[in-house]
Enzyme design. Sequence first.
Site, PDB file in Angstrom:
ATOM      1  N   GLY A 156       0.828  -1.196   0.000  1.00 34.86           N
ATOM      2  CA  GLY A 156       0.000   0.000   0.000  1.00 34.86           C
ATOM      3  C   GLY A 156       0.866   1.250   0.000  1.00 34.86           C
ATOM      4  O   GLY A 156       2.058   1.211  -0.316  1.00 34.86           O
ATOM      5  N   ALA A 177      -9.239   3.673  -0.425  1.00 31.45           N
ATOM      6  CA  ALA A 177      -9.431   4.968   0.230  1.00 31.45           C
ATOM      7  C   ALA A 177     -10.117   5.933  -0.745  1.00 31.45           C
ATOM      8  O   ALA A 177      -9.656   6.109  -1.875  1.00 31.45           O
ATOM      9  CB  ALA A 177      -8.088   5.537   0.685  1.00 31.45           C
ATOM     10  N   GLY A 233      -9.390  11.272   0.610  1.00 32.03           N
ATOM     11  CA  GLY A 233      -8.237  12.035   0.168  1.00 32.03           C
ATOM     12  C   GLY A 233      -7.109  12.032   1.173  1.00 32.03           C
ATOM     13  O   GLY A 233      -7.003  11.138   2.018  1.00 32.03           O
ATOM     14  N   GLU A 238     -13.485  17.511   5.695  1.00 32.65           N
ATOM     15  CA  GLU A 238     -14.095  16.315   6.269  1.00 32.65           C
ATOM     16  C   GLU A 238     -14.257  16.503   7.769  1.00 32.65           C
ATOM     17  O   GLU A 238     -13.797  17.501   8.342  1.00 32.65           O
ATOM     18  CB  GLU A 238     -13.256  15.069   5.945  1.00 32.65           C
ATOM     19  CG  GLU A 238     -13.221  14.745   4.452  1.00 32.65           C
ATOM     20  CD  GLU A 238     -12.388  13.526   4.127  1.00 32.65           C
ATOM     21  OE1 GLU A 238     -11.781  12.947   5.049  1.00 32.65           O
ATOM     22  OE2 GLU A 238     -12.329  13.141   2.944  1.00 32.65           O
ATOM     23  N   ASP A 286      -2.163  -9.112   9.793  1.00 34.17           N
ATOM     24  CA  ASP A 286      -1.015 -10.019   9.771  1.00 34.17           C
ATOM     25  C   ASP A 286       0.225  -9.437  10.454  1.00 34.17           C
ATOM     26  O   ASP A 286       0.915 -10.130  11.202  1.00 34.17           O
ATOM     27  CB  ASP A 286      -0.669 -10.394   8.318  1.00 34.17           C
ATOM     28  CG  ASP A 286      -1.872 -10.933   7.557  1.00 34.17           C
ATOM     29  OD1 ASP A 286      -2.635 -11.709   8.143  1.00 34.17           O
ATOM     30  OD2 ASP A 286      -2.047 -10.555   6.388  1.00 34.17           O
ATOM     31  N   HIS A 329     -16.036   3.446  10.734  1.00 36.28           N
ATOM     32  CA  HIS A 329     -16.470   4.516   9.843  1.00 36.28           C
ATOM     33  C   HIS A 329     -17.984   4.632   9.972  1.00 36.28           C
ATOM     34  O   HIS A 329     -18.684   3.618   9.941  1.00 36.28           O
ATOM     35  CB  HIS A 329     -16.080   4.210   8.401  1.00 36.28           C
ATOM     36  CG  HIS A 329     -16.128   5.425   7.517  1.00 36.28           C
ATOM     37  ND1 HIS A 329     -17.319   6.003   7.130  1.00 36.28           N
ATOM     38  CD2 HIS A 329     -15.144   6.176   6.962  1.00 36.28           C
ATOM     39  CE1 HIS A 329     -17.059   7.057   6.373  1.00 36.28           C
ATOM     40  NE2 HIS A 329     -15.756   7.186   6.256  1.00 36.28           N
ATOM     41  N   ARG A 375      -8.567   8.462  14.956  1.00 32.23           N
ATOM     42  CA  ARG A 375      -7.877   9.083  13.809  1.00 32.23           C
ATOM     43  C   ARG A 375      -8.720  10.193  13.193  1.00 32.23           C
ATOM     44  O   ARG A 375      -9.910  10.022  12.939  1.00 32.23           O
ATOM     45  CB  ARG A 375      -7.579   8.026  12.740  1.00 32.23           C
ATOM     46  CG  ARG A 375      -6.970   8.620  11.469  1.00 32.23           C
ATOM     47  CD  ARG A 375      -6.559   7.543  10.500  1.00 32.23           C
ATOM     48  NE  ARG A 375      -7.685   6.836   9.913  1.00 32.23           N
ATOM     49  CZ  ARG A 375      -8.360   7.239   8.832  1.00 32.23           C
ATOM     50  NH1 ARG A 375      -8.055   8.395   8.258  1.00 32.23           N
ATOM     51  NH2 ARG A 375      -9.343   6.509   8.343  1.00 32.23           N
ATOM     52  N   LEU A 417      -3.493   8.170   4.755  1.00 37.26           N
ATOM     53  CA  LEU A 417      -2.584   8.163   3.607  1.00 37.26           C
ATOM     54  C   LEU A 417      -1.394   9.084   3.872  1.00 37.26           C
ATOM     55  O   LEU A 417      -0.263   8.793   3.474  1.00 37.26           O
ATOM     56  CB  LEU A 417      -3.320   8.599   2.336  1.00 37.26           C
ATOM     57  CG  LEU A 417      -4.423   7.663   1.824  1.00 37.26           C
ATOM     58  CD1 LEU A 417      -5.090   8.253   0.583  1.00 37.26           C
ATOM     59  CD2 LEU A 417      -3.872   6.280   1.525  1.00 37.26           C
TER      60      LEU A 417
END
Length: 529
Positions: free
Chosen positions: A13, A45, A48, A113, A214, A235, A377, A383
């Site tokens: 990622g 995602a 943004g 956001e 993992d 979410h 978060r 990101l």
Amino acid sequence: MPHRFDFLVLGGGVAGLSFALQAAKYGTVAVLTKRERYESNTAYAQGGIASVLSPTDTFEAHIQDTLEAGAGLNHLDAVEVTVREGPDRIRELVTLGAEFNRGVSGEFDLTREGGHSQRRIIHSGDITGREVQRALVEACDAQPNITFFPNTSAIDLIIDRRPGQGVPGRCLGVYALTSEGRIERFLGKVTVLATGGAGKVYLYTSNPDVATGDGVAMAYRAGAEVANMEFYQFHPTCLYHPEAKSFLISEALRGEGGKLRLRNGQQFMDRYHRLAELAPRDVVARAIDAELKRTGDDCVHLDMTHLGRAFLMERFPNIYATCKAFNIDMAVQPIPVVPAAHYMCGGVVTDLKGRTTLPGLYAIGEVSHTGLHGANRLASNSLLEGLVFGHRAAATCAEEMRSLSARKEDPPEWDEGSAVTSDESVVVTHNWDEIRRLMWNYVGIVRTDKRLMRARRRLELLREEIRDYYWRFKVTRDVIELRNICEVASLIVDCASRRKESRGLHYTLDYPNTDDHGWKRDTVVRREL
């Protein structure tokens, strides 16, 4: 013979690929991905990347928003590093070819956001993660020092624990199940966990199938410190439809003016927070959960109809098309939504350069716990974290690699023992479903001591069953992932049971208040070896 590289990266990622690009300047890099190269949490995602890119915004404002969302548990140094280094990392991403929406003046089209005081979210329509993934994969493909190993699942870390060293054993690499079905050794002078989150530990999640925790599970089994696993972010808005699998309805919809309503059309978020729909995610998710329990409804509705079809199709083309495919026209009818497990705010403990408590092992991105997110978060900081810490860890790893001796380690090959091919795969399927369901019911958005105790007892039995199955039968990808989600589930329950307060994403009816005197600290756990 083992596969030998200077840098061994687990996960493809934003964090893993950002690291690989930088590390390739200093040596050879192997990138192991469980599925194909484009399949990662990053690719899903939507919203943004949060960063200070407007002259009317400030680092101080972004820092303050992150601290407020994190409910007092953020590590200030981690927040400052991430926020202040973010703009440079985004400019590098643009240089690599990533394309983001821009206004008529050519400046970035920034959106807002939940939890943000400013419009600071850079985006590529509503598929930002997919665009970031594309740009990074193509940049890695152009680097001859980077080799991808797709469809390769790491089983366990290889740790050198020779007696008499007097220090924790050094990580040498991993045993991994390859696409050909062989278990092989992948060795690196430095091993980097970039394995993402663990949403599949819950029954309902926005995460893809690869998100089985993992990295956290392997690091914990090897003796690394893990922290704050009780803080799992739900979410608030996943599409509620019997045929829709884990489709996220981005927070950006609320940022552009979307309103949450009950079945009767009544708005309710203003009763829970002064920011209403733009409150931090933990607040919105708990509010929806409370309303669903109060009304008995299956979902609430996100209303975008007042914004017009043209705007919705241009700003949210992927979400608009997906909803339309399920016969939901978001231009004329509200979208049915429910909360779902989304992001792991705890993880493997690291410093500000990605170093874990095990020599030779680094962790970056969602798998890590840097202290950036605290107890919750802030939207679109994920990101950003991957970009910043992927870059920071690569420079530190390069320095560490130069200081290592030239001696080649030769750990033993994988010992299959007397394992045979399983004829009881139903055990895997049944245990997988049971873990996810009990985590949703007992360790979800609202918790109690009794629910946690029930979860702990059942997980202890499941761990024994899985351990027995793991040693009796040949290893498969399904068994690897089952073993890991059970380990992560147990860590979440352990951390949640220890925290005797409610803070951020951890809300318990037995301790509904926040206790800054006794619990304004991380919950750190480590396996005794």
